[in-house]
Design a protein around this motif. Structure first.
Motif, PDB file in Angstrom:
ATOM      1  N   PHE A  14       7.758  11.634  -6.221  1.00 58.77           N
ATOM      2  CA  PHE A  14       6.421  12.217  -6.079  1.00 58.77           C
ATOM      3  C   PHE A  14       5.454  11.220  -5.454  1.00 58.77           C
ATOM      4  N   ASP A  15       4.614  11.751  -4.569  1.00 56.96           N
ATOM      5  CA  ASP A  15       3.489  10.985  -4.047  1.00 56.96           C
ATOM      6  C   ASP A  15       2.302  11.289  -4.959  1.00 56.96           C
ATOM      7  N   LEU A  16       1.859  10.280  -5.684  1.00 57.10           N
ATOM      8  CA  LEU A  16       0.835  10.487  -6.702  1.00 57.10           C
ATOM      9  C   LEU A  16      -0.554  10.051  -6.244  1.00 57.10           C
ATOM     10  N   ALA A  17      -0.774  10.005  -4.912  1.00 59.68           N
ATOM     11  CA  ALA A  17      -2.062   9.542  -4.386  1.00 59.68           C
ATOM     12  C   ALA A  17      -3.241  10.229  -5.073  1.00 59.68           C
ATOM     13  N   HIS A  18      -3.132  11.560  -5.230  1.00 57.93           N
ATOM     14  CA  HIS A  18      -4.247  12.315  -5.824  1.00 57.93           C
ATOM     15  C   HIS A  18      -4.014  12.624  -7.297  1.00 57.93           C
ATOM     16  N   ALA A  19      -2.935  12.112  -7.852  1.00 54.68           N
ATOM     17  CA  ALA A  19      -2.640  12.387  -9.263  1.00 54.68           C
ATOM     18  C   ALA A  19      -2.962  11.184 -10.151  1.00 54.68           C
TER      19      ALA A  19
ATOM     20  N   ALA B  87       1.465  19.082   4.123  1.00 52.85           N
ATOM     21  CA  ALA B  87       1.668  17.760   3.531  1.00 52.85           C
ATOM     22  C   ALA B  87       0.774  16.747   4.249  1.00 52.85           C
ATOM     23  N   PHE B  88       0.512  15.638   3.590  1.00 56.51           N
ATOM     24  CA  PHE B  88      -0.302  14.573   4.164  1.00 56.51           C
ATOM     25  C   PHE B  88       0.471  13.942   5.330  1.00 56.51           C
ATOM     26  N   PRO B  89      -0.208  13.660   6.444  1.00 49.66           N
ATOM     27  CA  PRO B  89       0.527  13.192   7.633  1.00 49.66           C
ATOM     28  C   PRO B  89       1.404  11.964   7.388  1.00 49.66           C
ATOM     29  N   SER B  90       0.892  10.979   6.649  1.00 50.00           N
ATOM     30  CA  SER B  90       1.672   9.753   6.451  1.00 50.00           C
ATOM     31  C   SER B  90       3.021  10.060   5.788  1.00 50.00           C
ATOM     32  N   ASP B  91       3.008  10.989   4.859  1.00 52.69           N
ATOM     33  CA  ASP B  91       4.241  11.353   4.152  1.00 52.69           C
ATOM     34  C   ASP B  91       5.234  11.993   5.116  1.00 52.69           C
ATOM     35  N   ILE B  92       4.710  12.825   6.012  1.00 50.70           N
ATOM     36  CA  ILE B  92       5.597  13.465   6.991  1.00 50.70           C
ATOM     37  C   ILE B  92       6.173  12.412   7.943  1.00 50.70           C
TER      38      ILE B  92
ATOM     39  N   ASN C  29      -1.887  18.219  -4.578  1.00 50.08           N
ATOM     40  CA  ASN C  29      -2.062  18.381  -3.131  1.00 50.08           C
ATOM     41  C   ASN C  29      -3.459  17.918  -2.697  1.00 50.08           C
ATOM     42  N   PHE C  30      -3.498  17.135  -1.622  1.00 54.07           N
ATOM     43  CA  PHE C  30      -4.773  16.540  -1.189  1.00 54.07           C
ATOM     44  C   PHE C  30      -5.774  17.582  -0.708  1.00 54.07           C
ATOM     45  N   LEU C  31      -5.288  18.686  -0.175  1.00 53.70           N
ATOM     46  CA  LEU C  31      -6.189  19.653   0.441  1.00 53.70           C
ATOM     47  C   LEU C  31      -6.682  20.701  -0.560  1.00 53.70           C
TER      48      LEU C  31
ATOM     49  N   TRP D   3       1.941   5.592  -5.358  1.00 49.35           N
ATOM     50  CA  TRP D   3       0.544   6.055  -5.343  1.00 49.35           C
ATOM     51  C   TRP D   3      -0.350   4.965  -4.776  1.00 49.35           C
ATOM     52  N   CYS D   4      -1.571   5.382  -4.416  1.00 51.89           N
ATOM     53  CA  CYS D   4      -2.560   4.404  -3.980  1.00 51.89           C
ATOM     54  C   CYS D   4      -3.582   4.267  -5.110  1.00 51.89           C
ATOM     55  N   THR D   5      -4.454   3.286  -5.003  1.00 50.84           N
ATOM     56  CA  THR D   5      -5.344   3.007  -6.135  1.00 50.84           C
ATOM     57  C   THR D   5      -6.816   3.016  -5.744  1.00 50.84           C
ATOM     58  N   TYR D   6      -7.099   3.350  -4.483  1.00 44.00           N
ATOM     59  CA  TYR D   6      -8.511   3.356  -4.065  1.00 44.00           C
ATOM     60  C   TYR D   6      -9.164   4.699  -4.303  1.00 44.00           C
ATOM     61  N   LYS D   7      -8.378   5.724  -4.690  1.00 46.29           N
ATOM     62  CA  LYS D   7      -8.947   7.055  -4.933  1.00 46.29           C
ATOM     63  C   LYS D   7      -9.456   7.102  -6.377  1.00 46.29           C
ATOM     64  N   TYR D   8      -8.828   7.889  -7.237  1.00 46.48           N
ATOM     65  CA  TYR D   8      -9.351   8.010  -8.603  1.00 46.48           C
ATOM     66  C   TYR D   8      -9.292   6.701  -9.385  1.00 46.48           C
TER      67      TYR D   8
ATOM     68  N   SER E 177       0.860  -1.182   0.000  1.00 46.16           N
ATOM     69  CA  SER E 177       0.000   0.000   0.000  1.00 46.16           C
ATOM     70  C   SER E 177       0.892   1.226   0.000  1.00 46.16           C
ATOM     71  N   LEU E 178       0.270   2.380  -0.122  1.00 45.96           N
ATOM     72  CA  LEU E 178       1.053   3.582  -0.414  1.00 45.96           C
ATOM     73  C   LEU E 178       2.151   3.863   0.621  1.00 45.96           C
ATOM     74  N   THR E 179       1.760   3.949   1.887  1.00 46.92           N
ATOM     75  CA  THR E 179       2.773   4.354   2.869  1.00 46.92           C
ATOM     76  C   THR E 179       3.889   3.315   2.972  1.00 46.92           C
ATOM     77  N   VAL E 180       3.539   2.039   2.833  1.00 51.31           N
ATOM     78  CA  VAL E 180       4.577   0.992   2.836  1.00 51.31           C
ATOM     79  C   VAL E 180       5.542   1.235   1.670  1.00 51.31           C
TER      80      VAL E 180
HETATM   81  C1  LIG Z   1      -4.447   9.044   0.524  1.00 51.92           C
HETATM   82  C2  LIG Z   1      -3.053   9.414   0.827  1.00 51.92           C
HETATM   83  C3  LIG Z   1      -2.237   8.564   1.592  1.00 51.92           C
HETATM   84  C4  LIG Z   1      -2.784   7.307   2.206  1.00 51.92           C
HETATM   85  O1  LIG Z   1      -1.809   6.369   2.501  1.00 51.92           O
HETATM   86  P1  LIG Z   1      -2.152   4.804   2.626  1.00 51.92           P
HETATM   87  O2  LIG Z   1      -0.857   4.215   2.942  1.00 51.92           O
HETATM   88  O3  LIG Z   1      -2.744   4.366   1.332  1.00 51.92           O
HETATM   89  O4  LIG Z   1      -3.156   4.644   3.727  1.00 51.92           O
HETATM   90  C5  LIG Z   1      -0.901   8.949   1.778  1.00 51.92           C
HETATM   91  N1  LIG Z   1      -0.417  10.102   1.246  1.00 51.92           N
HETATM   92  C6  LIG Z   1      -1.208  10.938   0.529  1.00 51.92           C
HETATM   93  C7  LIG Z   1      -0.628  12.186  -0.047  1.00 51.92           C
HETATM   94  C8  LIG Z   1      -2.539  10.627   0.312  1.00 51.92           C
HETATM   95  O5  LIG Z   1      -3.323  11.466  -0.372  1.00 51.92           O
END
Ligand SMILES: *Cc1c(COP(=O)(O)O)cnc(C)c1O
Length: 434
Positions: free
Chosen positions: A230-235, A145-150, A205-207, A253-258, A117-120
């Protein structure tokens, strides 16, 4: 492409605020038939709700269930033999995704892999690509920035003996502005580039929904000798990219969004080919990244020999049931094409912006950049007056969008299943109450 769409895609669209006009855009929309491919939750009256949360969890393609059932049948009837003799053999399952993922991020097929998954994946990539040395020991990130990335970056800095408080440089919007100017990122890189080991920014940017100019940022970072990810979660699935041509080093990137891969679906990774063939790169190895020719020597060998390309970063054998939902969804992207999706998105989200701004009020403000290239599917609306109550009222009318503390409502029309008529209805609902 119909004439309405051709005219619309010429960036200057003569939008009209009427319901008939919205319906006309739907009739002329070449992607309109794709809506039928998705399961849209029903509201109280049995009609589909208006779902604008595809940036958080995309809707379920109808093909997901039968395709997962097929895997369950293969498991029931073939068991271990399905690894090689299944309908879609599990042993090489990840290879089924290379072409689709490559098209979505603009890569060569062996530069991408779907896994974890993305953060992993962020952690796995930071092991390889965050390489602080001497005075080049900082990471450039954005704020907010998104918390997980920080958290991921901070943990890696600490694990290399660096102080996260001193080692993260933040690019941020100017006073009174909401989005980060590309020229400010370039200026930061010009000024401090030789301190920066890694540039780690989002594609979108997610926000705020701001689409970053990844090509320009990568070029600026490369001029200063920095690694770029690049974190492409929203791209991913939102805007087309050219990661290979831009020379981006890595991306996740993650795949559950777009991308509609389902809750917690398997993420993606890009590793540029200039790194993918370097077996000496530090990485967290596992048997699935091993050279398939020697993988099954098992305990008879000790040395990990990474297979070339992004696939060499795989750790475990893939979760087939989750991968299957993603396969169903990426099949739809293959068929529709990310460029057609983006073409509709510009007109769809463009219409939403036009409707909102035409009735501009001092009670809210769209903070997503107006430049069409810096705007993807999502519009972020900063509500000055009772934001939570207004969000609740929209939900009450079965218009599903989300709220980010303290005052932002995010609306993300998804071109594969949202309609122009829904945009029109939404703007009527929002404008009635603000
Ligand atoms: C959605 C999102 C995540 C979520 O991380 P998961 O590991 O998939 O839970 C992380 N970073 C950004 C920028 C996101 O938008």
């Amino acid at each position: 492409m119909s004439s309405t769409q051709a005219a619309a895609s010429a960036s200057v669209v003569n939008y009209e605020p009427t319901e008939e006009f919205a319906r006309g855009l739907d009739e002329a929309d070449p992607l309109a038939p794709y809506r039928e491919r998705f399961l849209i939750p029903a509201g109280r009256g049995g009609e589909p709700i208006v779902y604008f949360c595809g940036n958080s969890l995309g809707l379920q393609p109808r093909t997901v269930r039968p395709m997962i059932e097929q895997e369950l049948d293969d498991w029931a009837t073939l068991a271990v033999d399905a690894h090689l003799k299944g309908t879609r053999p599990w042993y090489s399952y990840h290879e089924l995704f290379a072409d689709s993922a490559a098209a979505i991020v603009g890569a060569k097929p062996d530069e991408v892999v779907m896994m974890n998954s993305l953060t992993v994946n962020i952690h796995l990539m930071l092991v390889s690509f965050l390489k602080p040395t001497g005075t080049r020991n900082k990471v450039l990130m954005e704020h907010p920035a998104f918390p997980s990335d920080i958290y991921a970056v901070r943990t890696h800095l600490r694990s290399r003996g660096l102080d996260p408080e001193k080692s993260i440089i933040r690019a941020m919007p100017r006073e009174g502005e909401h989005v980060i100017r590309t020229e400010d990122i370039e200026a930061l890189l010009d000024r401090r580039g030789d301190e920066i080991a890694l540039v780690w920014l989002p594609g979108v940017n997610f926000l705020t929904g701001q689409v970053f100019d990844m090509a320009r940022i990568t070029a600026a970072a490369k001029r200063r000798g920095c690694m770029v990810g690049f974190d492409l979660a929203h791209a991913a699935g939102n805007v087309p990219m050219k990661l290979h041509d831009w020379g981006v080093d890595f991306a996740c990137w993650c795949t559950y969004k777009y991308l509609n891969g389902g809750p917690g679906s398997v993420g993606g990774c890009f590793v540029h080919e200039k790194h993918g063939r370097n077996p000496d790169l530090q990485r967290y190895a596992g048997w699935w990244g091993d050279d398939p020719d020697t993988r099954f020597q098992m305990h008879l060998k000790q040395a990990f020999i990474p297979q070339p390309g992004a696939a060499g970063w795989q750790v475990s054998n893939p979760p087939i049931l989750s991968m299957t939902a993603l396969k169903a969804s990426l099949d739809i992207f293959d068929e529709a094409g990310i460029h057609a999706v983006r073409e509709k998105s510009k007109i769809l989200t463009g219409y939403l912006r036009w409707l909102l701004q035409r009735n501009s009020t001092d009670r809210f403000q769209v903070i997503t950049p107006a430049d069409p290239e810096a705007q993807g599917c999502q519009l972020s609306i900063l509500v000055h007056d009772e934001p939570q109550a207004r969000h609740r009222a929209l939900i009450g009318r079965e218009m599903i969008c989300d709220f980010r503390e303290p005052d932002v409502i995010r609306i993300a029309p998804a071109p594969l299943y949202n309609t122009f008529h829904e945009i029109w209805r939404f703007s009527e609902a929002l404008l009635q109450q603000v």
